[in-house]
Design an enzyme around this catalytic site. Structure first.
Site, short mmCIF file in Angstrom:
data_model
loop_
_atom_site.label_atom_id
_atom_site.label_comp_id
_atom_site.label_asym_id
_atom_site.label_seq_id
_atom_site.Cartn_x
_atom_site.Cartn_y
_atom_site.Cartn_z
N LYS A 16 13.79 -33.06 -47.11
CA LYS A 16 15.26 -33.00 -47.20
C LYS A 16 15.80 -34.15 -48.04
O LYS A 16 15.13 -35.19 -48.23
CB LYS A 16 15.89 -33.03 -45.81
CG LYS A 16 15.55 -34.24 -44.93
CD LYS A 16 16.35 -35.50 -45.19
CE LYS A 16 15.87 -36.70 -44.40
NZ LYS A 16 16.36 -37.98 -44.86
N ALA A 103 6.77 -41.82 -46.08
CA ALA A 103 7.75 -42.92 -45.90
C ALA A 103 8.69 -43.01 -47.09
O ALA A 103 8.99 -44.08 -47.60
CB ALA A 103 7.04 -44.27 -45.66
N GLY A 104 9.17 -41.84 -47.54
CA GLY A 104 9.98 -41.80 -48.76
C GLY A 104 11.45 -41.52 -48.52
O GLY A 104 12.23 -41.45 -49.46
N GLY A 105 11.85 -41.31 -47.26
CA GLY A 105 13.25 -40.99 -46.98
C GLY A 105 13.53 -39.51 -47.12
O GLY A 105 14.69 -39.09 -47.20
N MET A 106 12.47 -38.68 -47.15
CA MET A 106 12.66 -37.23 -47.27
C MET A 106 12.13 -36.48 -46.05
O MET A 106 11.99 -35.25 -46.08
CB MET A 106 11.98 -36.73 -48.54
CG MET A 106 12.67 -37.25 -49.81
SD MET A 106 12.05 -36.45 -51.28
CE MET A 106 12.65 -34.78 -51.05
N GLY A 108 9.20 -36.31 -44.46
CA GLY A 108 7.90 -35.63 -44.50
C GLY A 108 7.22 -35.58 -43.13
O GLY A 108 6.67 -34.54 -42.74
N GLY A 109 7.26 -36.68 -42.41
CA GLY A 109 6.66 -36.71 -41.07
C GLY A 109 7.40 -35.76 -40.13
O GLY A 109 6.77 -35.08 -39.29
N SER A 110 8.71 -35.69 -40.28
CA SER A 110 9.49 -34.78 -39.45
C SER A 110 9.15 -33.33 -39.79
O SER A 110 9.08 -32.47 -38.90
CB SER A 110 10.99 -35.01 -39.68
OG SER A 110 11.32 -36.33 -39.35
N ALA A 111 8.92 -33.06 -41.08
CA ALA A 111 8.52 -31.70 -41.49
C ALA A 111 7.17 -31.34 -40.86
O ALA A 111 6.97 -30.20 -40.42
CB ALA A 111 8.46 -31.62 -43.01
N ASP A 143 15.24 -36.40 -37.32
CA ASP A 143 15.28 -35.46 -38.44
C ASP A 143 14.49 -34.18 -38.18
O ASP A 143 14.51 -33.26 -39.01
CB ASP A 143 14.69 -36.11 -39.70
CG ASP A 143 15.63 -37.14 -40.31
OD1 ASP A 143 16.85 -37.06 -40.07
OD2 ASP A 143 15.12 -38.02 -41.04
O1 C5P Z 1 14.14 -40.62 -34.77
P1 C5P Z 1 13.18 -41.32 -35.68
O2 C5P Z 1 11.90 -41.73 -34.95
O3 C5P Z 1 12.90 -40.57 -36.93
O4 C5P Z 1 13.90 -42.66 -36.12
C1 C5P Z 1 13.18 -43.73 -36.64
C2 C5P Z 1 14.01 -45.00 -36.51
O5 C5P Z 1 15.12 -44.95 -37.40
C3 C5P Z 1 14.62 -45.24 -35.16
O6 C5P Z 1 13.74 -45.90 -34.30
C4 C5P Z 1 15.81 -46.13 -35.50
O7 C5P Z 1 15.37 -47.46 -35.74
C5 C5P Z 1 16.25 -45.59 -36.85
N1 C5P Z 1 17.34 -44.60 -36.71
C6 C5P Z 1 18.60 -45.06 -36.38
N2 C5P Z 1 19.62 -44.16 -36.26
C7 C5P Z 1 19.43 -42.85 -36.48
C8 C5P Z 1 18.14 -42.36 -36.85
C9 C5P Z 1 17.11 -43.28 -36.96
O8 C5P Z 1 18.81 -46.26 -36.19
N3 C5P Z 1 20.45 -42.00 -36.36
#
Ligand code: C5P
Length: 305
Positions: A16, A103-106, A108-111, A143
């Site tokens: 995304k 770890a690119g902000g897209m 990938g791990g969530s996908a 995500d």
């Molecule tokens: O939910 P996820 O494990 O992908 O989020 C990773 C980290 O990103 C969280 O532990 C938090 O530090 C940060 N995060 C946040 N606010 C969000 C989403 C993620 O601070 N809405």
């Protein structure tokens, strides 16, 4: 344990881009309230689930060596969570083929997590509804529900509360990748340190962007792109400023860091224009790799088996 030779079920889930990412003050649980507009784009993770005598995972594809295969892997955690929820043993081998930058902000791990949920659900015939899968997805990461849903959606809460958004037309992107990823918690922590959490208003969805997406107004979409995490990502990876500048000079309609970065997404007028922007980024040496992608595309779905 080795996987069984049966073909298995393959699920494809997209990466995304956050077209707009508005971030509010840090909450007590450590998360930040978001108002974001997600677009799923045509870079994919493919996850194949096969019956096995123990839970296991293998990973191939782009930057596969950077993906953990221990208990922290999000696809493994998704399979375990689903098995626990329906009261069975997670006897599955997952094979992940990566196309989304690590770890690119897209996301990938969530996908991977979304694809693993859908693949295991199909393999085990759990019959859970999409809504039930989405609730499980939200416990795996903010995500993950969007990776299930795909297309275009407004995200609130932690980014996990979704409303589908109307979007017309196709959007072509040049994506500038960086070999070294950025840690999402580190980028949020930098944001907290520089933007003063107490002073921030609650984030609001971007009305101009949503109107532009409905009418397929590319120029207006380009102008409305924005990411509150971009300054924090640039603090941690200052060289991204050059990438943004080169993409802008190459005529992109809008350029931004995707999510917590470091991928830079440049909106192009057409696919050929996206290829031209990618070529300029490569020629200027301001990215480790480039990709072209289009969106919106569907969320996690079974493609074989
Ligand atoms: O939910 P996820 O494990 O992908 O989020 C990773 C980290 O990103 C969280 O532990 C938090 O530090 C940060 N995060 C946040 N606010 C969000 C989403 C993620 O601070 N809405």
């Amino acid at each position: 344990m080795s996987p069984s030779p049966v073909p298995g079920i393959t699920v494809r889930a997209p990466g995304k881009i956050n077209l707009a990412l508005r971030v509010g003050p840090r909450r007590e649980d450590g998360y930040h309230p978001l108002a974001t507009v997600f677009q799923a784009v045509s870079v994919y993770e493919d996850v194949t689930a096969r019956p096995a005598d123990a839970l296991g995972i293998t990973v191939t594809g782009a930057q596969a060596d950077q993906v953990p295969t221990d208990a922290t892997n999000l696809a493994l955690r998704a399979a375990e969570l689903l098995a626990r929820t329906v009261g069975i043993e997670p006897l599955v081998h997952l094979h992940v083929h990566k196309g989304v930058p690590v770890a690119g902000g897209m996301a990938g791990g969530s996908a991977d997590a979304a694809a693993a949920l859908v693949a295991c659900d199909a393999l085990w015939g759990t019959g859970l509804s999409r809504a039930a899968l989405s609730d499980l997805a939200a416990t795996l990461g903010a995500d993950v529900p969007f990776s299930l849903l795909g297309h275009t959606a407004v995200g609130s809460g932690r980014g996990d509360l979704l409303s589908p958004a109307l979007s017309s037309g196709q959007y072509h992107w040049a994506l500038a990748l960086r070999r070294t990823g950025l840690s999402t918690p580190a980028v949020f922590a930098r944001f907290d340190a520089t933007d003063g959490p107490a002073a921030l208003p609650e984030p609001e969805p971007d009305v101009a962007l949503l109107a532009a997406l409905r009418s397929a107004d590319l120029d207006a979409v380009g102008r409305a792109l924005g990411n509150d995490l971009q300054a924090a990502a640039l603090d941690l990876a200052p060289e991204l400023a050059d990438t943004l500048a080169v993409a802008t000079r190459a005529g992109a309609l809008g350029v931004l860091v995707s999510g917590s970065g470091p991928t830079v997404a440049a909106l192009a007028r057409t696919r050929v224009h996206a290829l031209a922007i990618a070529a300029e980024i490569t020629a200027a040496g301001v990215a480790d790799d480039v990709l072209c992608a289009a969106g919106p595309v569907a969320g996690a779905r079974v493609v074989t088996g």
